[in-house]
Design a protein around this motif. Structure first.
Motif, PDB file in Angstrom:
ATOM      1  N   SER A  18      47.004  11.724  30.655  1.00 41.44           N
ATOM      2  CA  SER A  18      46.021  10.651  30.454  1.00 41.44           C
ATOM      3  C   SER A  18      46.302   9.852  29.185  1.00 41.44           C
ATOM      4  CB  SER A  18      44.600  11.233  30.395  1.00 41.44           C
ATOM      5  OG  SER A  18      44.251  11.854  31.607  1.00 41.44           O
ATOM      6  N   TYR A  19      46.627  10.543  28.101  1.00 42.28           N
ATOM      7  CA  TYR A  19      46.898   9.844  26.845  1.00 42.28           C
ATOM      8  C   TYR A  19      48.196   9.022  26.907  1.00 42.28           C
ATOM      9  CZ  TYR A  19      43.146  12.169  24.239  1.00 42.28           C
ATOM     10  OH  TYR A  19      41.925  12.584  23.770  1.00 42.28           O
ATOM     11  N   SER A  20      49.112   9.400  27.799  1.00 43.55           N
ATOM     12  CA  SER A  20      50.361   8.652  27.932  1.00 43.55           C
ATOM     13  C   SER A  20      50.183   7.378  28.756  1.00 43.55           C
ATOM     14  CB  SER A  20      51.442   9.533  28.566  1.00 43.55           C
ATOM     15  OG  SER A  20      51.080   9.902  29.890  1.00 43.55           O
ATOM     16  N   ASP A  21      49.013   7.223  29.401  1.00 43.85           N
ATOM     17  CA  ASP A  21      48.697   6.043  30.213  1.00 43.85           C
ATOM     18  C   ASP A  21      47.483   5.348  29.593  1.00 43.85           C
ATOM     19  OD1 ASP A  21      47.936   4.153  32.102  1.00 43.85           O
ATOM     20  OD2 ASP A  21      48.323   5.461  33.820  1.00 43.85           O
ATOM     21  N   LYS A  22      47.661   4.131  29.065  1.00 43.48           N
ATOM     22  CA  LYS A  22      46.578   3.425  28.389  1.00 43.48           C
ATOM     23  C   LYS A  22      45.369   3.211  29.286  1.00 43.48           C
ATOM     24  CE  LYS A  22      49.531   0.967  25.105  1.00 43.48           C
ATOM     25  NZ  LYS A  22      49.976  -0.363  24.613  1.00 43.48           N
ATOM     26  N   ASN A  23      45.603   3.079  30.601  1.00 50.16           N
ATOM     27  CA  ASN A  23      44.502   2.842  31.541  1.00 50.16           C
ATOM     28  C   ASN A  23      43.600   4.065  31.715  1.00 50.16           C
ATOM     29  OD1 ASN A  23      45.423   0.199  32.120  1.00 50.16           O
ATOM     30  ND2 ASN A  23      46.905   1.017  33.597  1.00 50.16           N
ATOM     31  N   LEU A  24      44.102   5.228  31.309  1.00 48.72           N
ATOM     32  CA  LEU A  24      43.346   6.466  31.507  1.00 48.72           C
ATOM     33  C   LEU A  24      42.749   7.001  30.206  1.00 48.72           C
ATOM     34  CD1 LEU A  24      45.759   8.350  33.966  1.00 48.72           C
ATOM     35  CD2 LEU A  24      43.664   7.096  34.537  1.00 48.72           C
ATOM     36  N   LYS A  25      42.888   6.242  29.106  1.00 44.88           N
ATOM     37  CA  LYS A  25      42.435   6.744  27.814  1.00 44.88           C
ATOM     38  C   LYS A  25      40.927   6.966  27.779  1.00 44.88           C
ATOM     39  CE  LYS A  25      43.047   6.184  22.865  1.00 44.88           C
ATOM     40  NZ  LYS A  25      43.612   5.369  21.771  1.00 44.88           N
TER      41      LYS A  25
ATOM     42  N   SER B 294      39.023   7.780  30.271  1.00 44.20           N
ATOM     43  CA  SER B 294      38.757   9.006  31.031  1.00 44.20           C
ATOM     44  C   SER B 294      39.032  10.226  30.171  1.00 44.20           C
ATOM     45  CB  SER B 294      39.632   9.051  32.295  1.00 44.20           C
ATOM     46  OG  SER B 294      39.286   8.010  33.181  1.00 44.20           O
ATOM     47  N   ALA B 295      40.091  10.161  29.377  1.00 44.53           N
ATOM     48  CA  ALA B 295      40.429  11.266  28.490  1.00 44.53           C
ATOM     49  C   ALA B 295      39.313  11.507  27.478  1.00 44.53           C
ATOM     50  CB  ALA B 295      41.747  10.989  27.776  1.00 44.53           C
ATOM     51  N   GLU B 296      38.770  10.425  26.931  1.00 47.29           N
ATOM     52  CA  GLU B 296      37.680  10.554  25.950  1.00 47.29           C
ATOM     53  C   GLU B 296      36.437  11.169  26.592  1.00 47.29           C
ATOM     54  OE1 GLU B 296      37.263   6.572  24.583  1.00 47.29           O
ATOM     55  OE2 GLU B 296      39.030   6.662  23.264  1.00 47.29           O
ATOM     56  N   LYS B 297      36.162  10.791  27.840  1.00 46.99           N
ATOM     57  CA  LYS B 297      35.005  11.351  28.551  1.00 46.99           C
ATOM     58  C   LYS B 297      35.199  12.841  28.787  1.00 46.99           C
ATOM     59  CE  LYS B 297      34.501  11.096  32.989  1.00 46.99           C
ATOM     60  NZ  LYS B 297      34.310  10.615  34.382  1.00 46.99           N
ATOM     61  N   TYR B 298      36.389  13.229  29.237  1.00 46.29           N
ATOM     62  CA  TYR B 298      36.678  14.647  29.474  1.00 46.29           C
ATOM     63  C   TYR B 298      36.535  15.453  28.185  1.00 46.29           C
ATOM     64  CZ  TYR B 298      38.673  13.326  34.014  1.00 46.29           C
ATOM     65  OH  TYR B 298      38.871  12.856  35.289  1.00 46.29           O
ATOM     66  N   LEU B 299      36.969  14.848  27.075  1.00 50.90           N
ATOM     67  CA  LEU B 299      36.895  15.531  25.778  1.00 50.90           C
ATOM     68  C   LEU B 299      35.439  15.777  25.382  1.00 50.90           C
ATOM     69  CD1 LEU B 299      38.523  16.603  23.372  1.00 50.90           C
ATOM     70  CD2 LEU B 299      38.436  14.317  22.387  1.00 50.90           C
TER      71      LEU B 299
END
Length: 483
Positions: free
Chosen positions: A270-277, A279-284
């Motif tokens: 997710s962090y390697s794809d800017k479009n998924l950042k 989503s990564a923050e939400k999961y965190l």
């Protein structure tokens, strides 16, 4: 989200199996071998584990992250696997030879058990779990581990009958792991092709795995090295008491760590794809909320049942382990936050420096406190040292991640979890003492757990906290998709 929950459920189910496994073996082993012989096992294990750790360096995190980033590219995945494993294989052969020389020249007592621990190093050399975790093929690892545990259980009951069987006990544990990893290799052919590797490419992985190795070996200082200090500064019985108490915590820690195992490859992708950042923050955020509720429940629950659980679990003669357990369980909330921060923020983003520094600080604190307190206080001093190191480690990681994560929004959930944990602890204390220990323990777990879950449910239902609203919205969307 559905896949995350599924993977976590699988890993958490395995951790529950891990809980059941010692419930079947440790009461038997503790009574057959006794605290002193268990101390011998833990002492020799604590020496061997350092050599074993040098085998993989930081491959568990580095390999997991690297495999996750290449995704479905078979060529890159295969090349990457063989390069990283080549480092592991070479290190393994060197460490096996170095360990055997060390035992031969420097270990004066318990040589037989120490020699048998060489199979621990062999198992680390064959361990490729990092590859399957990076592929998010968790069930392959879980099924193998369950089969290994069941086989180990059978052989322990069949072959370990008296204190003198400590060598056989050590052999069963280590050989079972070796065979388990050999079985895993049979599954590997479905996911990679054989590739020739160049020395240059292999050596390119030494630095990144070496960097991630520093926190791993440092973390071992305040686990295994504590046993070595106890054995050197006090006696083998104290080593047995300390490890008996700390081993209970491997159960809740395993469930908490299961989330990090599942999320690390997904967060790295997710962090390697800017479009998924986003989503990564939400999961965190959701992960931090989840482990807050879970770890506080474990901490207060263990405080409430520890005095009953240790005698029931280990039998008479392990009373000092109660105090160890009571002190160590208090670091679970710190451990859970640290685990989420490093596996779902620092490591996936390649931000290894604060991770390395935090664990080094924890190790330093552990050594200092242990050297000061073990001599006058024995196992209590060792437990305080471990607690202090976990607090320092997690605190530094929180400080390092403060610009990435808004920790203020977790203050309200944390305080409510502590309040609910205190209420649960109070309810547990109301259970009459005239019941048998098994009935009393069962009532404490059932009533305390039910009370805590009810309070947390009501909090989530009525709370307006931003992070709780994120949870509600996520659950609502998933429910709509199912419908």
């Amino acid at each position: 989200m559905k896949q995350i929950v599924k993977n976590f459920a699988s890993n958490a189910s395995y951790q529950l199996f891990i809980i059941i496994f010692p419930l079947l073996t440790m009461p038997y082993v503790a009574r057959v071998l006794g605290a002193e012989q268990l101390g011998v096992y833990n002492y020799t294990y604590s020496i061997a584990i350092y050599f074993a750790l040098f085998v993989k360096l930081g491959a568990d995190h580095y390999g997991n992250r690297s495999i996750a980033k290449v995704g479905k590219d078979l060529e890159k995945r295969s090349q990457l696997f063989w390069e990283i494993f080549s480092v592991q294989l070479i290190n393994g052969l060197i460490c096996i030879l170095a360990y055997l020389i060390t035992v031969g020249f420097f270990v004066q007592t318990n040589k037989t058990v120490a020699y048998i621990q060489v199979f621990l190093i062999v198992s680390y050399m064959l361990d490729i779990n990092w590859f399957f975790y990076g592929m998010e093929r968790f069930n392959i690892v879980l099924i193998r581990n369950v089969l290994v545990k069941i086989s180990t259980l059978i052989f322990i009951f069949l072959l370990v009958k008296k204190p003198e069987d400590i060598g056989m006990y050590t052999l069963i544990l280590n050989l079972g792991t070796v065979v388990g990893f050999l079985v895993t290799w049979l599954q590997l052919r479905h996911y990679i092709q054989f590739k020739k590797v160049s020395i240059k490419n292999v050596l390119s992985h030494l630095k990144p795995t070496g960097v991630l190795f520093i926190p791993i070996v440092s973390a071992t200082i305040y686990t295994s090295f504590t046993s070595i200090l106890l054995g050197s500064m006090s006696n083998m019985s104290n080593v047995g008491y300390y490890n008996a108490g700390s081993q209970i915590l491997s159960m809740p820690k395993g469930i908490i760590a299961a989330l990090g195992t599942v999320m690390l490859p997904k967060m790295a992708a997710s962090y390697s794809d800017k479009n998924l950042k986003k989503s990564a923050e939400k999961y965190l955020d959701l992960s931090l909320l989840f482990v807050t509720f879970l770890s506080v429940a474990f901490a207060f629950g263990i405080l409430g049942i520890g005095k009953d659980f240790i005698p029931l679990f280990y039998g008479e003669g392990f009373e000092p382990s109660v105090s160890v357990l009571m002190i160590l369980c208090l670091y679970l909330p710190f451990y859970s936050w640290g685990n989420v921060i490093r596996t779902q923020s620092l490591i996936p983003q390649g931000n290894d420096r604060p991770f390395v520094i935090s664990v080094l600080l924890g190790a330093i604190v552990s050594i200092i406190v242990n050297l000061l307190l073990i001599k006058p206080f024995g196992v209590i001093g060792a437990a305080i040292g471990t607690f202090a190191s976990e607090v320092v480690l997690a605190s530094y990681q929180i400080i390092a991640a403060r610009h990435e994560i808004n920790f203020k929004k977790f203050i309200q959930p944390l305080f409510f979890a502590i309040f609910s944990g205190g209420m649960m602890f109070g309810i547990i204390q109301l259970i009459p003492s005239h019941f048998s220990i098994l009935v009393r323990l069962s009532l404490k777990v059932a009533l305390g757990g039910l009370a805590y879950l009810l309070m947390i449910y009501l909090y989530i239902l009525y709370s307006k906290a931003p992070v709780v609203n994120v949870l509600k919205q996520t659950l609502k969307r998933d429910k709509q998709k199912v419908n």
